[in-house]
Write a protein that holds these residues in place. Structure first.
Motif, short mmCIF file in Angstrom:
data_model
loop_
_atom_site.label_atom_id
_atom_site.label_comp_id
_atom_site.label_asym_id
_atom_site.label_seq_id
_atom_site.Cartn_x
_atom_site.Cartn_y
_atom_site.Cartn_z
N CYS A 1 3.83 -8.88 -17.52
CA CYS A 1 2.03 -9.00 -17.60
C CYS A 1 1.61 -9.73 -17.06
N TYR B 1 -0.87 -5.98 -20.98
CA TYR B 1 0.14 -5.34 -21.82
C TYR B 1 -0.65 -4.97 -22.89
N VAL C 1 2.40 -0.48 -20.27
CA VAL C 1 1.76 -1.29 -19.39
C VAL C 1 0.88 -0.28 -18.86
#
Lengths: 85, 350
Positions: free
Chosen positions: A59, A66, A81
């Motif tokens: 991420c 995240y 996510v």
């Protein structure tokens, strides 16, 4: 953000990577990011212990958000996510 | 040197016969040479069968000697030798690290002041990512000794200050395997945590491997003598690797402190790449590299160092330069890496 139970989050797509070895869960995440709309949640369910570190790292590297870790319906670790781009 | 030592140093150095006295002389010489190279007293030097054993003995000896308790405050990126020693003979208080692998110093000191703390363990430099720790710059309570695992840096860099016990490993500085160095300061409260023995050196157990110890001492002297020149060269070559890998390989993370680090070590992780495949492909092209990725570990768990830093653990490569590694070698590695990574990624359609 972590530890809230799975169903409380509005996850648009959950990827079953339970039996996949590292680095397949992150590869699946990259492959399916485009399957959700910007702003929606995408989750990876994986027993691979590397996923706990590699999903947040992915991420950061790919400029996605995240959201945190929780568990899937069967208790397997799940990493959530939010698509930003 | 090693062959002469095998001829002359085979006997038990405790014996009074001629060959025993000769072995004792060689052992004493090795101890003095090691002490001089490290800037410590000869009676602070113990030779052990490995760096790992030196860590176990050094750290657990401080715990045994403590009047305060059995807790060891240590960073989350210590070598597994430290973690295993704590798991076996102490209780752990782990302190996290920043993204570059350096310990949160405030947390370390604050935890060290808690009741029940026997010792603090902090490495001089991280063995996987090269980041140097600020050993010797902490204000610890007077009765909480510091153990430093210096295995990754011993010989290459001067020892820090402020420690009560330290450990090193000869093969890490280019000496023979099977020789570790334990250093215990003269005034440290250290008590043998294992069954003792009746040896020349009260901290050692069993009969030292004198030829290997001599070879270790000679190689340590050589490393120390040339380290200014070698370190500057290696530091520059690692800068080249860090810069070229970051520029030429897409989706890569070069980790560890870019400047305050070991001169010869560089670590990076490549997204979507299987670490085992990467090690194998680089090996086929003549580059022997290590990896902290889960698939390359016997435990199938990722490196706890990379995990504590929060950096990508898969597709991980750790490159250690040799003393004679050249710019051409480094460029050859950087030249093949992008295509190797691209080929492995193409196997999974990325």
């Amino acid at each position: 953000m972590s530890d809230s139970p799975g169903p409380s989050r509005d996850v648009a797509l959950e990827l079953d990577c339970r039996d996949m070895p590292c680095p397949m869960p992150v590869i699946e995440l990259a492959r399916h990011l485009g399957d959700v709309k910007v702003g929606e949640l995408l989750a990876v369910v994986a027993h691979d212990p590397a996923a706990a570190v590699d999903v947040p790292a992915w991420c950061r590297m790919k400029a996605q958000d995240y959201v945190g870790a929780d568990v899937a319906d069967d208790g397997a670790p799940r990493y959530v996510v939010r698509r930003l781009t | 040197m090693l062959l002469a030592a095998l001829d002359r140093g085979y006997a038990d150095p405790r014996r009074l016969h001629r060959s025993g006295r000769e072995a004792r002389l060689l052992l004493d010489n090795a101890r003095e040479a090691t002490a001089e190279a490290l800037g410590v007293r000869p009676d602070e030097v113990t030779f052990t069968p490995s760096g790992t054993h030196a860590v176990h003995l050094g750290l657990l000896g401080l715990v045994r000697g403590s009047r305060r308790g059995t807790v060891v405050v240590h960073s989350a990126v210590e070598h597994s030798a430290v973690r295993h020693a704590v798991a076996w003979g102490a209780s752990a208080c782990e302190v996290g690290v920043e993204g570059d692998g350096r310990v949160y110093d405030g947390d370390l000191v604050e935890n060290a002041c808690s009741p029940g703390v026997a010792a603090v363990a902090l490495q001089t430099a991280n063995h996987e990512v090269g980041t140097l720790q600020d050993v010797g710059r902490f204000e610890l309570p007077n009765d909480v000794p510091l153990f430093t695992d210096a295995c990754a840096s011993m010989g290459r860099l001067p020892l820090p200050s402020g420690w009560a016990a330290a450990a090193g490993s000869a093969h890490k500085w280019g000496g023979p395997a099977g020789v570790g160095v334990l250093l215990v300061r003269k005034r440290a409260r250290w008590r043998n945590p294992f069954p003792g023995d009746d040896r020349v050196d009260e901290r050692s157990t069993g009969f030292e491997n004198i030829p290997a110890v001599l070879a270790a001492a000679a190689s340590l002297q050589a490393v120390v003598a040339e380290r200014d020149e070698v370190n500057a060269r290696q530091h520059g070559l690692v800068d080249v690797v860090r810069r070229r890998v970051a520029a030429e390989v897409p989706d890569v993370e070069v980790v560890g402190d870019p400047d305050r680090r070991l001169p010869h070590l560089v670590t990076f992780s490549c997204l979507y790449v299987d670490g085992e495949a990467l090690v194998t492909e680089l090996d086929r092209r003549g580059f022997g590299v290590a990896s902290g990725s889960a698939c390359t570990a016997s435990t199938l768990t990722p490196s706890h160092v990379l995990e504590a830093m929060g950096v990508l653990t898969h597709g991980n490569v750790r490159l250690s330069l040799q003393r004679d590694t050249t710019r051409a070698d480094v460029d050859a590695f950087c030249d093949v890496l992008p295509e190797v990574v691209a080929e492995i990624r193409s196997r999974v359609g990325l």
